[in-house]
Design a protein around this motif. Structure first.
Motif, short mmCIF file in Angstrom:
data_model
loop_
_atom_site.label_atom_id
_atom_site.label_comp_id
_atom_site.label_asym_id
_atom_site.label_seq_id
_atom_site.Cartn_x
_atom_site.Cartn_y
_atom_site.Cartn_z
N LEU A 180 -4.09 -16.11 -5.44
CA LEU A 180 -2.70 -15.84 -5.83
C LEU A 180 -2.57 -15.61 -7.33
N LYS A 205 -3.87 -5.78 -8.55
CA LYS A 205 -3.33 -5.94 -9.90
C LYS A 205 -3.07 -4.58 -10.53
N GLY A 254 0.07 -3.13 -9.06
CA GLY A 254 1.31 -3.88 -9.20
C GLY A 254 1.79 -4.58 -7.94
N LEU A 255 0.86 -5.00 -7.07
CA LEU A 255 1.26 -5.71 -5.85
C LEU A 255 1.54 -7.18 -6.15
N THR A 256 2.32 -7.79 -5.28
CA THR A 256 2.66 -9.21 -5.38
C THR A 256 2.16 -9.93 -4.13
N GLU A 315 1.72 -12.99 -1.24
CA GLU A 315 2.44 -14.06 -0.55
C GLU A 315 1.44 -14.77 0.37
N TRP A 357 0.16 -8.71 0.70
CA TRP A 357 0.39 -8.13 -0.63
C TRP A 357 1.45 -7.04 -0.49
N ALA A 372 5.66 -4.76 -5.71
CA ALA A 372 6.37 -5.79 -6.47
C ALA A 372 7.88 -5.72 -6.29
N HIS A 373 8.42 -4.51 -6.17
CA HIS A 373 9.88 -4.39 -6.08
C HIS A 373 10.42 -4.91 -4.76
N ALA A 383 8.78 -7.55 -2.90
CA ALA A 383 8.20 -8.80 -2.48
C ALA A 383 9.19 -9.94 -2.42
N ALA A 384 10.18 -9.96 -3.29
CA ALA A 384 11.06 -11.13 -3.39
C ALA A 384 11.88 -11.36 -2.13
#
Length: 276
Positions: A208, A233, A236-238, A240, A265, A268-269, A271-272
């Motif tokens: 993570l 990275k 730009g992936l996030t 979980e 993964w 990023a936009h 993921a939240a």
């Protein structure tokens, strides 16, 4: 060497998962029913890390990752698979010579065009021997067949190769929302349950945190995981953490367990909104 119009036969049907198609489909459906509700999202995960043990051991953990694909069953058309070599020594990455993979649920075509692109990389070759008995990729296919409508695969057995080279191949085939990357890996092997959980939590913290220095003792698919950390990275992936467990949670003894995790993964936009 050209891709042959032949089919790779299942190697672990009846061992790692049921050989009867009705029983297999029912088992996967039961795993999926027992997972949490699919989170609302307008974007599919770009990549998954999923385990590859027998379904009675790791199927519930894998299902929690694969359930994320359900809303996008008609959108994901290509799955790029990376799994470690368990049976045959491999130098670099090995694609199959065959044009399809068979499971009890039917045949999955190999993406010929994407394979040709990957073969331009100097560390990629064809090796039917590397795929013949390998279970790490095969066990992912019934889950994908159960969920996705129509897809092809680019299946890599990953051997002795630097992670950044594997990351280059991932980036070659990155594509858009139609392409999913799946890294097949278990975590620690054959420690007592409490020790395994402590080891695996440290490994997951490193995953993570985008620490691409995992070793095979941390995860059998460490090379491909490290590669995904590099590529994720860059793109730009996030991440979980979706699920974690050990073989002791299901059918295994407490004194010698294998650790399993599913990690997703997301762009990023998006993921939240996924898992909280």
């Amino acid at each position: 060497m050209h891709q042959r119009a032949t089919t790779r036969q299942p190697a672990v049907s009846g061992l790692f998962y049921p050989s009867d198609p009705t029983t297999l489909a029912a088992q996967i459906a039961a795993f999926l029913r027992r997972t949490p509700p699919v989170p609302r999202s307008d974007v599919p995960p770009k990549a998954l890390i999923v385990p590859h043990a027998g379904y009675v051991y790791s199927g519930p953990i894998a299902a929690q990752a694969y359930r994320l694909l359900i809303p996008f069953s008609d959108r994901i058309r290509r799955v790029v698979l990376f799994g470690p070599a368990h049976r045959v020594p491999v130098l670099g990455l090995a694609l199959p010579e065959t044009s399809a993979f068979r499971t009890p649920l039917g045949d999955v075509p190999v993406d010929v065009a994407a394979s040709a692109v990957a073969l331009q990389h100097p560390d990629v070759e064809r090796s039917e021997r590397a795929h013949l008995l390998e279970h790490a990729l095969e066990v992912q296919l019934p889950f994908l067949q159960q969920i996705l409508d129509d897809f092809a695969i680019v299946p890599f057995v990953v051997g002795w190769v630097e992670p950044h080279k594997v990351a280059e191949v991932m980036t070659q085939l990155w594509g858009g929302p139609e392409t999913l990357i799946v890294v097949s890996s278990d975590l620690s092997h054959y420690h007592p349950d409490a020790e395994a959980r402590a080891l695996d939590q440290r490994t997951l913290q490193r995953i993570l945190a985008f620490d691409p220095t995992l070793e095979p003792d941390d995860a059998c698919g460490s090379t491909a995981i490290d590669a995904l950390l590099i590529a994720a990275k860059q793109h730009g992936l996030t991440p979980e953490l979706i699920a974690y467990g050990t073989s002791a949670d299901t059918e295994g003894p407490l004194d010698r367990v294998v650790g399993y995790a599913s990690v997703a993964w997301f762009p990023a936009h998006g993921a939240a909104t996924h898992l909280h």
